[in-house]
Each structure stands twice: as C-alpha cells, then as structure tokens.
Design a protein around this motif. Structure first.
Motif: not given
Length: 478
Positions: A127, A130-131, A160, A166-169, A284
């Motif tokens: 997280y 991600t940020q 996740h 790892i997410l993308h906005h 990711t």
C-alpha cells in the motif's frame, strides 16, 4: 485472515459479496463504502494494531494528493509537497521495515547492543508503493479528482492489500466508480469461482505439498549434492505455485465483485531471458520499478554504461523492497547483474542462425531457469553464509547420496517442472483479459466442454480439502 482458510471462504467472502450487491441498490457510493469497510475488517483480523497506521497513511496521502491535483500551488511549492508526501511514505516504510536491519548492522560495526523490536505491518510495502505512484502521477498531472471513499477502497481493496498486485489508480478507481460492477453478474461470479478454485489448489495442493522438501537444503547443516538441488528446486516451485495461486485467487475474488485486477503472474519459468522473466514475474512490481525508479534515474537515455548502473540500482532497491536482509540485497544484485548481461548480449552477442533458433530457445529457457534457481537460494536462505553453503553443495557432485527416497523426490520435482513449463496458465485457460475487461468469452462452448466446469469444481474441492491449519502465502512477509 487468509484466502486459504475456511473462515474466509465460507463466512467472510459470502457475507461481503452478498452485502456488496444488496447495498448497491441504495446508491452509487454505498457499495464502495461497504467494500472499503469490509477490507479494513479483513486487514484487522490478523493485523488489527496497524489499522490506525493504514488509515493514517490513507488520510495523509489523500491530502497530499488533493494539494497536488488542485493546482493551487506553483511549481516550487508543488514539488515540495510531493517531496513531503513521498518522504513521509518512505520514512514510515523505513521505520517499520528497515529500522531493525539498520540497527543490527550498526551494532555489528560498532560493537553496540542497541535493541529494536518493531513489528512489521502486513502489506505495508504494497500500500506504500501504490500510494507513491498516486502522488507522483498527481504531480505529473495524470490524476483526476477522486472522492475519498473511492481512494480509500483503492488502497485497502482486500484482494490486493496483503500481497499485491500493486494497483494503479487509473486502472482501479474508474472501475470502482462504474455502476456495472455494482450489479451481480452470474458469468463473472462463475468465472471468479473457477479461477479462485484453481488458485486455491495451486496453494494448498501444489505449493504446500512440496514445502517439506525445501528443508532438505535449507534446514540442515550439510546437505548432499542431490539434497541441495532437490531442496533448492522444491523452493523454486513452491514459491512459483504459492505466488501463482495467490494471484489467481485475488483475480477470482475480485471478478466476483465485477472488478478486474491486473495480471501479476504469467508463467515466468517459460521465460527465455531474464528480461522476459521480469515481464512475467510480479509484473506490477516490475512496472512500478520501471516507471517510478528506473526511468526517473535516467533509464537508457544517457548511454549504455549508465543504463547498467541504473539497472543495478533499481534491482538492488527492488531486492531491499522484498525484505530487510543482506540476502535480499544479494538476490537483487544477482538479478541486476543478470539484466546487465542480458542487455550486453543483445547489444554485442552474435546473431543466432535460423536453423539453431529452436534449440537455442530451449537452451535460453534452461539457462534463465538455472540463473533464477541460483538467485532463489539467496531469497530463501536465512543468511549469506547459509546461501553460499547451499550453493557450494549444489556445485559439489562428489557428495551424492542418491537412493530410493531421493529418486521419488526427484520424480516429484519433475512433475512440478512439467506443469510449470508445459501446462497452460490460468489466464489462457479462462481467457482472462484485464485490459479489455473480458473473461470466458465463449461461455456457450463451456457447456459443450463441461470438463472446464467440472475441472474448476474439482480444483476448488481439492483445494478446500488441502487447507491446513495455518499456511501463509510466502509474499505475506514482504
């Protein structure tokens, strides 16, 4: 809470899934808030002391992002705000993940006895990265205004949160804002269940099944040549099916909510080069390191020598991201060296004649796999000395103790290798296409080929039967 637990499969997931679609009738934001709260509950089951840290991180980054997006600041102050945000994230990550490592090395160098005992919050690396990507993109003008509930869900989304991806906005928040994902879709729920079942079987049947063999190399002082190889290969395939299983389960869970997660795993042991390996393994993370570290360092824009320096720096930091230990630094350094050699071969190596293309491809896959196995020894070992000891045993064929037991163990390793190299992966079987938001396009053909449905049900059943009392995913500790 673990995906591979009875409480998650038969209590938590059904309640959250039904509740999500029920509250979807109230309004557009109600299911978003419901899912964000459910994600916090999920996180709190095994990590409740750090829920406040997670919420504080969300509030801090949302505020910094809002300042960057609002464009009320000039260039100088905007850069200062970005620096403040990224520094705050890295400082938090550094305190919780690396303070003990730094103090231990300080004690070793200066013969002091400073004691530091800081618990590592589960998922903090995921997280945080991600940020950081969100803040950098906000500074670059690539982020729209997002409501706080959608941003909070983007960070905490439980499929996740613990071990990626790892997410993308730009990929996830529009899906959270969409009304389509808030209505139950039987097709996506069925596909999600099948993918989840396949992933569950990979974890409880394959990864957990081979775990005892890992001890042959890493839990005894002087393994023989064959034991060292069996143990190293066992860990290689345990990690493979453990991470592949988690990735499938995360995608399957998310699909039930009508939300497509990015691919994070794509048969990496089929790679014919280390470059190809990193396009397939933890995809990711590779994209994050490329976009937010390697390219800002200069990438390949300033000549080949600096490209190699940037590759080494990126992989060293990538190794440290995985864990605060010199073994992870060594693992990252090896992969950095591999990438440098790979790029040097592309630039200076001789061309392969067409008639040798196929055998050369097979050799490339085997060499890549061997290089990865050697690096995994450092990844798994408790210390550099232990890793070097295992590698020395693997390089000493004079110490062979090959009997009936080792023959059976070797045959088991061969089965795992055959599955990894020759079996189609889950996304190929299911036709999962994250970019185009599609899965199982030809559903009518499934009815003509019920083996897919029966196979998914069998994988789910065997996966549930294989659940152990407490078997964490390996990436939970990163």
């Amino acid at each position: 809470m673990l995906f591979n637990s009875y409480s998650f499969i038969f209590i938590f997931l059904p309640i959250v899934l039904v509740g999500y679609f029920v509250v979807g009738r109230i309004g557009a934001r109600a299911p978003v808030i419901w899912l964000a709260l459910a994600s916090l509950v999920f996180y709190s089951f095994s990590n409740w002391p750090f829920v406040a840290l997670l919420l504080g991180s969300i509030a801090f980054n949302y505020l910094v992002g809002w300042l960057l997006i609002s464009r009320r600041l000039r260039a100088g102050p905007r850069f200062a705000v970005l620096t403040l945000g990224v520094t705050g994230d890295l400082l938090t990550l550094g305190i919780f993940k690396y303070a003990g490592f730094l103090v231990a090395n300080f004690n070793a160098v200066f013969s002091t006895s400073i004691a530091v005992n800081i618990l590592l919050p589960v998922g903090i690396s995921f997280y945080t990265f991600t940020q950081i990507a969100f803040l950098v993109d906000a500074y670059r003008g690539k982020v729209a205004h997002y409501a706080l509930p959608h941003y909070a869900l983007f960070v905490t989304y439980f499929p996740h949160l613990i071990a990626g991806p790892i997410l993308h906005h730009s990929d996830m928040i529009p899906q959270f804002e969409s009304a389509e994902s808030k209505r139950p879709n039987p097709h996506l729920i069925l596909c999600g269940l099948i993918i989840f079942g396949i992933g569950l079987f990979k974890k409880t049947g394959l990864a957990d099944g081979i775990q005892p063999l890992v001890a042959l190399a890493f839990n005894q002082a002087a393994p023989s040549f064959d034991q060292a190889w069996i143990g190293a290969l066992a860990y290689t395939f345990q990690l493979y099916f453990d991470f592949s299983g988690y990735s499938d389960m995360a995608i399957g869970i998310s699909l039930m909510f009508g939300i497509f997660l990015p691919l994070n795993f794509n048969s990496p042991y089929k790679a014919a080069s280390i470059i190809d390996f990193w396009r397939r393994w933890h995809m990711t993370l590779s994209q994050f390191l490329r976009d937010y570290l390697y390219i800002p360092l200069g990438g390949n824009r300033h000549g080949r020598l600096l490209r190699y320096v940037n590759l080494m720096a990126t992989m060293l930091l990538g190794g440290l991201w995985h864990g605060a230990a010199w073994t992870f630094v060594a693992w990252g350094a090896l992969h950095g060296l591999y990438l440098c050699i790979n790029h040097a071969w592309i630039n200076y190596g001789p061309p392969i004649p067409a008639r040798l293309a196929r055998p050369a491809g097979v050799v490339a896959v085997l060499l890549t796999f061997l290089a990865v196995v050697v690096a995994w020894v450092f990844f798994r070992a408790d210390s550099l000395a232990s890793a070097l000891s295992v590698l020395s045993r693997m390089a000493d064929p004079g110490r062979i103790v090959f009997g009936h037991t080792e023959l059976v163990q070797g045959a088991l390793i061969a089965i795992y290798a055959a599955i990894a190299w020759f079996a189609p992966n889950t996304q190929a079987i299911m036709g999962y296409d994250h970019k185009n938001r599609s899965v199982g396009k030809d559903f009518s053909a499934w009815r003509a080929r019920p083996i897919l449905l029966y196979g998914g049900a069998a994988a789910f059943a065997f996966g549930v039967l294989g659940i152990q009392q407490h078997s964490e995913f390996i990436y939970f500790r990163f």
